[in-house]
Write an enzyme that holds these catalytic residues in place. Sequence first.
Site, short mmCIF file in Angstrom:
data_model
loop_
_atom_site.label_atom_id
_atom_site.label_comp_id
_atom_site.label_asym_id
_atom_site.label_seq_id
_atom_site.Cartn_x
_atom_site.Cartn_y
_atom_site.Cartn_z
N ARG A 66 33.15 6.85 -15.98
CA ARG A 66 31.76 7.18 -15.61
C ARG A 66 30.76 6.41 -16.48
O ARG A 66 29.71 5.99 -16.00
CB ARG A 66 31.53 8.70 -15.71
CG ARG A 66 32.34 9.44 -14.63
CD ARG A 66 32.18 10.92 -14.73
NE ARG A 66 30.80 11.33 -14.48
CZ ARG A 66 30.32 12.52 -14.76
NH1 ARG A 66 31.10 13.45 -15.30
NH2 ARG A 66 29.06 12.82 -14.50
N GLN A 98 20.41 17.85 -15.00
CA GLN A 98 21.83 18.18 -15.16
C GLN A 98 22.65 16.90 -15.20
O GLN A 98 23.85 16.93 -15.41
CB GLN A 98 22.30 19.04 -13.98
CG GLN A 98 21.58 20.37 -13.89
CD GLN A 98 21.79 21.00 -12.52
OE1 GLN A 98 22.69 21.79 -12.31
NE2 GLN A 98 20.95 20.64 -11.57
N ASN A 99 21.99 15.78 -14.96
CA ASN A 99 22.72 14.51 -14.93
C ASN A 99 22.96 14.02 -16.35
O ASN A 99 22.14 14.21 -17.24
CB ASN A 99 21.93 13.45 -14.16
CG ASN A 99 21.70 13.88 -12.73
OD1 ASN A 99 22.38 14.78 -12.24
ND2 ASN A 99 20.75 13.25 -12.06
N ASP A 101 23.91 10.74 -16.77
CA ASP A 101 24.03 9.29 -16.62
C ASP A 101 22.98 8.46 -17.35
O ASP A 101 23.08 7.23 -17.40
CB ASP A 101 24.03 8.91 -15.12
CG ASP A 101 22.80 9.45 -14.38
OD1 ASP A 101 21.70 9.54 -14.99
OD2 ASP A 101 22.92 9.78 -13.18
N HIS A 116 23.03 19.48 -19.43
CA HIS A 116 24.49 19.45 -19.39
C HIS A 116 25.07 18.36 -20.29
O HIS A 116 26.21 17.95 -20.12
CB HIS A 116 25.00 19.27 -17.96
CG HIS A 116 24.87 20.51 -17.12
ND1 HIS A 116 25.03 20.53 -15.75
CD2 HIS A 116 24.58 21.79 -17.48
CE1 HIS A 116 24.85 21.77 -15.30
NE2 HIS A 116 24.57 22.55 -16.32
N CYS A 150 35.54 13.50 -40.74
CA CYS A 150 36.67 14.39 -41.03
C CYS A 150 37.79 13.61 -41.72
O CYS A 150 38.43 14.12 -42.65
CB CYS A 150 37.20 15.02 -39.74
SG CYS A 150 36.13 16.33 -39.09
N GLY A 194 17.77 17.14 -5.68
CA GLY A 194 19.13 16.62 -5.69
C GLY A 194 20.15 17.48 -6.41
O GLY A 194 21.06 16.97 -7.03
N SER A 196 22.66 21.08 -5.85
CA SER A 196 23.15 22.01 -4.84
C SER A 196 23.03 23.47 -5.26
O SER A 196 23.40 24.36 -4.50
CB SER A 196 24.61 21.69 -4.50
OG SER A 196 25.41 21.88 -5.65
N ASN A 220 15.76 18.02 -1.31
CA ASN A 220 17.22 17.87 -1.24
C ASN A 220 17.66 17.44 0.15
O ASN A 220 17.04 17.80 1.15
CB ASN A 220 17.89 19.21 -1.60
CG ASN A 220 19.24 19.01 -2.27
OD1 ASN A 220 19.29 18.52 -3.39
ND2 ASN A 220 20.31 19.36 -1.60
N1 APR Z 1 18.32 12.88 -2.27
C1 APR Z 1 18.27 14.22 -2.40
N2 APR Z 1 19.36 15.01 -2.42
C2 APR Z 1 20.55 14.41 -2.32
C3 APR Z 1 20.69 13.02 -2.17
C4 APR Z 1 19.50 12.23 -2.15
N3 APR Z 1 19.52 10.92 -2.04
N4 APR Z 1 22.01 12.72 -2.10
C5 APR Z 1 22.66 13.89 -2.20
N5 APR Z 1 21.79 14.90 -2.33
C6 APR Z 1 22.06 16.34 -2.54
C7 APR Z 1 23.33 16.84 -1.93
O1 APR Z 1 23.09 17.26 -0.60
C8 APR Z 1 23.68 18.03 -2.83
O2 APR Z 1 23.07 19.22 -2.36
O3 APR Z 1 22.21 16.53 -3.93
C9 APR Z 1 23.04 17.65 -4.17
C10 APR Z 1 24.03 17.30 -5.25
O4 APR Z 1 24.76 18.45 -5.59
P1 APR Z 1 26.01 18.44 -6.57
O5 APR Z 1 26.89 17.30 -6.23
O6 APR Z 1 26.59 19.80 -6.56
O7 APR Z 1 25.36 18.09 -7.99
P2 APR Z 1 24.60 19.03 -9.02
O8 APR Z 1 23.87 20.12 -8.32
O9 APR Z 1 23.84 18.14 -9.91
O10 APR Z 1 25.81 19.67 -9.84
C11 APR Z 1 25.50 20.53 -10.88
O11 APR Z 1 27.76 20.76 -11.48
O12 APR Z 1 29.77 19.77 -11.65
C12 APR Z 1 28.72 20.24 -12.38
O13 APR Z 1 27.99 19.68 -14.51
C13 APR Z 1 28.05 19.18 -13.20
O14 APR Z 1 25.70 18.87 -13.60
C14 APR Z 1 26.67 19.09 -12.61
C15 APR Z 1 26.50 20.45 -11.97
#
Ligand code: APR
Length: 252
Positions: A66, A98-99, A101, A116, A150, A194, A196, A220
């Site tokens: 990653r 929560q990203n 990156d 996170h 350590c 972005g 879920s 979203n």
């Molecule tokens: N624009 C807006 N929304 C988008 C786009 C986009 N271009 N592409 C995807 N999505 C939406 C998807 O529909 C989804 O609902 O972004 C959401 C991403 O959700 P997840 O993959 O569940 O990511 P996230 O909510 O950040 O996850 C939360 O879960 O696994 C753990 O620690 C990890 O920080 C992460 C946390």
Amino acid sequence: MTNQLRVGPNTRVLVLTGAGVSAESGIPTFRASADGLWENHRIEDVASPEGFAKDPTMVWRFYSERRARAATVAPNPGHIALAKLQRDLGDRMMLVTQNVDGLHQRAGSDPVTEIHGGLYKTRCTHCEREPFEDHDLYMTEGDLPFCAECAAQNKTSLLRPHIVWFGEMLNAADLHRVTRFISNAEDLIFVAAGTSGAVYPVANLVYRAKNSGGRTVLVNADEVQNASGFQQWIRGKSGEILPTLFDIEPPV
Ligand code: APR
């Protein structure tokens, strides 16, 4: 534009971002996509303290891949719009992501609350030294990194990614700053983009914002799990929506 959010002189804006905000940069989201990151891995193997204890090489390889991937992509217009918003509003805007990156930072956002953790930070599994910046890749067992501090005391301690894994607590000070930002706001706009809404406690922030009288807006692509917290859903891509979302009133 009807979807624009009016930002008055006393408005505070809290933006929470998730993996979807980086999707347009080419980083896979976790869920809800065929190549979702979690589709190819068992979460408990690569994102839990137990998984790390069992197979640190696999976990480090996962995060190293990653690191390598995130380094090859660029911030998109969504990241850039949020950096501009923060420049315009100063401390009336708070960015929580929560990203891991680092794309918000690369777009110019400062400060960024990485709730996170961060992909380019490493910390010791044992001692209390501060997490430090680390771009190295650890792909094989022979690469596994150990703590030099350590080692100076004749202890052998593995280093680990500075990521909040499943089953781990969020940084209490970070969470406190976010909830204080919400409760101190007279006029609050909360935007989640972005994400879920599947992972707690972050998925609860929308309810906190709503309960304290804030306006809650979701940007979203698809439905989310904490939908009942949002008063408005602007459906689509964050890289297209965020650049024109905020209408900032000039100061009086
Ligand atoms: N624009 C807006 N929304 C988008 C786009 C986009 N271009 N592409 C995807 N999505 C939406 C998807 O529909 C989804 O609902 O972004 C959401 C991403 O959700 P997840 O993959 O569940 O990511 P996230 O909510 O950040 O996850 C939360 O879960 O696994 C753990 O620690 C990890 O920080 C992460 C946390």
